[in-house]
Each structure stands twice: as C-alpha cells, then as structure tokens.
Enzyme design. Sequence first.
Site, PDB file in Angstrom:
ATOM      1  N   LYS A  96      55.391  -1.583  -9.169  1.00 32.77           N
ATOM      2  CA  LYS A  96      56.057  -2.474 -10.126  1.00 32.77           C
ATOM      3  C   LYS A  96      56.738  -3.690  -9.489  1.00 32.77           C
ATOM      4  O   LYS A  96      56.840  -4.740 -10.100  1.00 32.77           O
ATOM      5  CB  LYS A  96      57.068  -1.693 -10.961  1.00 32.77           C
ATOM      6  CG  LYS A  96      56.413  -0.851 -12.047  1.00 32.77           C
ATOM      7  CD  LYS A  96      57.389  -0.490 -13.143  1.00 32.77           C
ATOM      8  CE  LYS A  96      56.672   0.206 -14.275  1.00 32.77           C
ATOM      9  NZ  LYS A  96      56.243   1.585 -13.899  1.00 32.77           N
ATOM     10  N   GLU A 118      63.556  -4.493 -20.976  1.00 40.09           N
ATOM     11  CA  GLU A 118      63.816  -3.148 -21.459  1.00 40.09           C
ATOM     12  C   GLU A 118      63.333  -2.174 -20.386  1.00 40.09           C
ATOM     13  O   GLU A 118      62.549  -2.535 -19.505  1.00 40.09           O
ATOM     14  CB  GLU A 118      63.036  -2.898 -22.747  1.00 40.09           C
ATOM     15  CG  GLU A 118      61.569  -2.506 -22.570  1.00 40.09           C
ATOM     16  CD  GLU A 118      60.681  -3.609 -22.023  1.00 40.09           C
ATOM     17  OE1 GLU A 118      61.099  -4.789 -22.059  1.00 40.09           O
ATOM     18  OE2 GLU A 118      59.580  -3.284 -21.537  1.00 40.09           O
ATOM     19  N   SER A 383      49.790   4.732  -7.447  1.00 45.56           N
ATOM     20  CA  SER A 383      50.726   3.698  -7.915  1.00 45.56           C
ATOM     21  C   SER A 383      52.166   3.911  -7.481  1.00 45.56           C
ATOM     22  O   SER A 383      52.925   2.951  -7.374  1.00 45.56           O
ATOM     23  CB  SER A 383      50.654   3.577  -9.431  1.00 45.56           C
ATOM     24  OG  SER A 383      50.856   4.831 -10.055  1.00 45.56           O
TER      25      SER A 383
HETATM   26  C1  PLP Z   1      55.305   2.361 -14.613  1.00 44.94           C
HETATM   27  C2  PLP Z   1      54.372   3.119 -13.772  1.00 44.94           C
HETATM   28  C3  PLP Z   1      53.011   3.289 -14.148  1.00 44.94           C
HETATM   29  C4  PLP Z   1      52.448   2.799 -15.438  1.00 44.94           C
HETATM   30  O1  PLP Z   1      52.461   1.424 -15.615  1.00 44.94           O
HETATM   31  P1  PLP Z   1      51.116   0.555 -15.559  1.00 44.94           P
HETATM   32  O2  PLP Z   1      51.557  -0.772 -16.059  1.00 44.94           O
HETATM   33  O3  PLP Z   1      50.116   1.223 -16.424  1.00 44.94           O
HETATM   34  O4  PLP Z   1      50.696   0.529 -14.149  1.00 44.94           O
HETATM   35  C5  PLP Z   1      52.172   3.955 -13.272  1.00 44.94           C
HETATM   36  N1  PLP Z   1      52.620   4.474 -12.109  1.00 44.94           N
HETATM   37  C6  PLP Z   1      53.910   4.343 -11.728  1.00 44.94           C
HETATM   38  C7  PLP Z   1      54.331   4.944 -10.434  1.00 44.94           C
HETATM   39  C8  PLP Z   1      54.838   3.675 -12.543  1.00 44.94           C
HETATM   40  O5  PLP Z   1      56.113   3.560 -12.161  1.00 44.94           O
END
Ligand code: PLP
Length: 403
Positions: A96, A118, A383
């Site tokens: 993020k 938000e 992610s």
């Molecule tokens: C917020 C988040 C997501 C989901 O958000 P996307 O916009 O779909 O990427 C996925 N993985 C993690 C670790 C997150 O914090």
Amino acid sequence: MREKAYTQRFPDSKGYFGKFGGAFLPPQLIEQFEKIEQAYLTIGNSHDFIMKLRDIRKHFQGRPTPVYYAKRLTEHVGGARIYLKREDLNHTGAHKLNHCMGEALLASYLGKKKLIAETGAGQHGVALATAAAYFGLECEIHMGEVDIAKEHPNVIRMRTLGAKVVPVSFGQRTLKEAVDSAFEAYLKDPENSIYAIGSVVGPHPFPRMVRDFQSVVGIEAREQFQEMTGNLPDNLVACVGGGSNAMGLFSAFIDDPCEIYAVEPMGRGAKLGEHAASLTYGSEGVLHGFNSIMLKDDAGEPAAVYSIASGLDYPSVGPEHAYLSSIGRTKIATANDEETIRAFYMLSRFEGIIPALESAHAVAFAMRLAKEKPFESILVNLSGRGDKDIDFVTENYPPEAYM
Ligand SMILES: *Cc1c(COP(=O)(O)O)cnc(C)c1O
C-alpha cells in the site's frame, strides 16, 4: 508502427477501461478531480517528480523488493515452481505504501496541507499516515467505531504517526460509512486537502494513478524474474480486494503471453453475504463514483460482504479488473477461508514467511494451480506480511490443527 504499451492505451482520456470506470461525481467536485488529473498528467510525468519518487522508493521504502523462489513450498506441493514477489518486505509491510507515497508526493507538489482517507481495518490509514509524516502533511483518517474497537493496534499506529483518527458513529459504523464521512470532510475543503484513495477504485483519475504508482511492482518483478530464470513467468497470481496489488503486478505483463489469475475471497461459501467474490458473482453497477462489477442485494444496493481478510472485504472491484476479465485477458479464481488458513501456515512453516491473510488467498490458489500445471512457473504477488493477523489466526485456527 509498434502499438503503444498497454498502460498507455488504457484507460482512455475520460478514465474508461471499455465500459468500466469513469467519474460519477457530485457537481462541486468535478473541477477538483479535473485539477488532480491535469496535475497528475503534467507534474506526475515531470523529470523532477519521477526522480523524487525513485529516491523515496530506494532509500525510504527499501525497493526493489526481491523475487524469491519458494523451493520448499514448491517441493511440498509437487508441481509448478512457485515464486514470490516480496511486497511484504516493502516499508510498513505491504504494497500500500507504493501508492500512498505517490499520492502524497503529488499532494505536496499541489501545495495541499492535508491528506484525508477512510480506512476499514486500518492498513490504508497506517500507510497514508506514514506518507503524511514523511512529507510533513496533516492526515485525517475516518474510521467506523466498530472497526476502531476491532483494529486497535492500527489505531495506535496511526496516532503514533501523528494522524488524527476520526470515529464514524452513524449507520453500520464500518467501512462504507467511513467513506461517506471522509468524502464529506473532503468536500468542506477541497482546495487545501486531497482525498487519497486506497486502491484502484473511485472516480477517474484514481484507478489509473494508483495503478501507475503500483506498477513498480510488476516492472521490477518482470526484470527480476527474467534475470533469475531466463524466461517470463508462465502464470501470475494476485489477490483482489479493490485490486491495487494485483494491477501493480499484472500491468507489466498484459502484452506478454502469461496467464493471469485474479483471486477473490470465497469466504465461508457461495451464498451472498458469505464471501466478497465481486467479479465471480457480481453485476454491473456504479458505487463510490465509478462503474464496475459489484455485488448487490435484492434491492440492487451494494451487498454486505464478508472476508476473513479485512483488506479484501469490498463489494466491488477496480474498473480495470472488470474490463480485463470481461475481455478474457485475466481469469477469475477464488480461495475460501479454509484453504487460505492452510496456505497461511504452509508458507510460514515451509519458507519462514508469515503472509498477510489477503496474500494467503493468492498463495492458496497458486498451490492448487501448481498441481494442474506441473511443468510451469507461477509468480505470486505476496502483497503483505502477516504480523497483523497472527493473533486472530492462532486464536481461531489453532496451529496444532494444521500440522
Ligand atoms: C489492502 C490489502 C490488500 C487488498 O487491496 P488491493 O487494493 O486489492 O491490493 C491486499 N493485501 C494486503 C496485504 C493489503 O493490506
């Protein structure tokens, strides 16, 4: 003449990916969003901006993050080679920050004083508060009272980073009301503030801007993977909430001969309310200022959704995902809670990497795919890291049960 690269072709100048996207805005905000778009197209493409963002990524965020061959997991599953793009090693522990730093840098060029957003579980709030601290900007995060009680550690983090957390006490007191509240705050002072959207969603230009800021993930991974193996990956896998980590990875490979899988949370089952598989079960509709595919209840309103991973808990999806799946360029896959928890423990034990529950959805699907395609390679976007989820997982799904 060679055709322009995919990211240059989409979206069009009005923010459309095919019929998806656009900007459905209250009249007071139309001019502000046009200004943001103009600034993004001019400032965002300037040499100075690009150099600054590169410097931030390298020295503050710790990029590039590595691509890692998960050898023991691969051997255990017994199929395709599984590789991970390690966004869990990005500063703050997830992808993020990639778009938050970009949005905050643009805000600082525009002379804005305050970042507004938000947050649901607090992940976007923490990343934005981090970016605000870096640039010396004020930060105001709107969060439902229910989520504030549930996600205490992230509330503490945001406050430690100097952000103001605004409790939202109307309606269901969760994410949807937090969006309404943050939008209202932004409407009061759009000159001095900017609404920093947390995924590839919202009105144009945000789906494009957030994708472009996240595209560093795919650009790095494409080069790293080729350097490691001499080839492109056969398959790409990422989880999809709004879809920013997935577009970050996918965008670099759209013109390549790779299979691309977007993984949605199937939760506890296929019944409405038990999952957040928007592309799998949804239909066309406008929510939060853009046209996409969404899950609706009987009255045609955005449905209540559930995911074990709070970051995937959204009844719609970025317009670019709706488009890419509609033309068959991406395939929509799912992983349910049980498979996700199993993947969470497997990656932890076989590789020493505790994944975020969101990312564990992608790992779960990759493990299934690996068995179907034993001679291929799979690149998964990991992610984020799972520190935030450990208490919840071990209390509700005891490790002994997953030996
Ligand atoms: C917020 C988040 C997501 C989901 O958000 P996307 O916009 O779909 O990427 C996925 N993985 C993690 C670790 C997150 O914090």
